[in-house]
Design an enzyme around this catalytic site. Structure first.
Site, PDB file in Angstrom:
ATOM      1  CG  HIS A 163      38.750  17.052 108.112  1.00  0.00           C
ATOM      2  ND1 HIS A 163      39.040  16.890 109.460  1.00  0.00           N
ATOM      3  CD2 HIS A 163      37.697  17.909 108.052  1.00  0.00           C
ATOM      4  CE1 HIS A 163      38.206  17.629 110.175  1.00  0.00           C
ATOM      5  NE2 HIS A 163      37.393  18.249 109.347  1.00  0.00           N
ATOM      6  CB  CYS A 164      34.503  13.234 106.515  1.00  0.00           C
ATOM      7  SG  CYS A 164      32.816  13.122 105.885  1.00  0.00           S
ATOM      8  N   PRO A 165      33.836  16.687 106.272  1.00  0.00           N
ATOM      9  CG  PRO A 165      33.056  18.006 104.516  1.00  0.00           C
ATOM     10  CD  PRO A 165      34.055  16.944 104.837  1.00  0.00           C
TER      11      PRO A 165
END
Length: 324
Positions: A163-165
């Site tokens: 999951h990439c912020p």
């Protein structure tokens, strides 16, 4: 009765507000990147090319190359952000009768027997570390191979990488190619800016020419481009290595477990086939942020030389048993 309903709504209200706040705050990194990109566009096009560079030919060349890299960068970034992660299909949900039995049953051994009966018709080759069928109690689905539950997105994501912020999205099967291209074009964008600004950075740094309203923008533009270039380069090379090995970030840290045990190279088909898994067979589309990845995200060819005896023949992937 009315008082009971109202009392039930009260504790849910803060949770709903908190969830909305979390969703809003999650967009802060994306907004930050968007503001930096917008400023860089103004600083490069207006302050550098229009007000600083004296040569017309140099302006035209710089602006042409800049806009190509800018468009490809924004396009791939947009696709990475707004492509919805793929989730398991209905085939991986427990039928109603088995679901009721699973929920009533308290013994893990019996629950696994229920899952195994359902899994015999599914193309599953990976297991938990204990050798059990991978099941998500949160989503109530049997997890396909390489699928994992993302706590930030609150869903199971096919071939989840991470999951990439910075994109406020889960990177997985549906947008992994877009993510790689986003890293590629952001690196090209920063490298080109840093290289083309360097000579004017040196001139402004040595006060030749003297003070100018473009000085701040040119100096800061070089520092920002160089900083982002260094940080992106390490991430870019790491993901290129993952693509060449046909691994996700999760699999790089924890090898997938097959019936014959953990195998970090279980999905590796050879370098060229590994590249095609992400980018597809048609090389013409490799550099374009359009979906060309192979497969459906539910099942993947493996390099296992022994067939899982619990899987029916029609679940085998074409070319999946690769001894090379």
């Amino acid at each position: 009765m009315l008082s009971r309903i109202e009392s039930a709504r009260v504790p849910m209200a803060p949770t709903h507000v908190l969830r909305c706040c979390q969703r809003g705050l999650a967009w802060i990194p994306v907004i930050f990147i968007a503001l930096v990109v917008c400023w860089s566009y103004y600083a490069y096009v207006v302050e550098l090319c229009l007000f600083t560079i004296p040569s017309i030919l140099e302006k035209v060349v710089y602006l042409a190359v800049f806009h190509v890299s800018f468009i490809m960068f924004v396009w791939s970034y947009w696709k990475t952000i707004f492509t919805r992660p793929s989730t398991p299909s209905k085939e991986f949900c427990l039928p109603k009768s088995e679901k009721e039995q699973y929920e009533k049953e308290q013994r893990p051994e019996t629950q696994q027997e229920i899952l195994k009966r359902v899994a015999t018709s599914l193309p599953l080759y990976t297991r938990t570390g204990a050798g059990a069928i991978r099941y998500c109690d949160r989503c109530q689905v049997i997890k396909p191979d390489r699928c994992h539950h993302c706590s930030a997105c609150d869903m199971c994501v096919l071939k989840m990488d991470h999951h990439c912020p910075w994109v406020n999205n889960c990177v997985g099967f549906s947008n992994y190619k877009f993510f790689i291209l986003f890293l590629t074009y952001s690196l090209v964008y920063c490298l080109f800016i840093a290289a083309s600004v360097l000579q004017y950075f040196i001139k402004f740094w040595t006060n030749d020419p003297p003070e100018s309203h473009a000085k701040f923008h040119v100096l800061f533009l070089f520092f920002v481009a160089a900083m982002f270039c260094i940080s992106i380069l390490s991430l870019f090379t790491y993901h290129l290595w993952l693509v060449g090995k046909n691994r996700s970030t999760i699999e790089a840290f924890r090898a997938p477990v097959f019936r014959n045990g953990p195998d970090k190279n279980g999905f590796s088909l050879g370098f060229s086939k590994n590249i095609a898994q992400v980018f597809g067979d048609q090389k013409l589309y490799w550099l374009l942020p359009v979906f060309t990845s192979q497969g459906d995200g539910f099942s993947f060819p493996t390099r296992l030389v022994t067939v899982d005896p619990e899987q029916p023949t029609d679940c085998l992937q074409p070319g999946g048993l690769d001894k090379g």
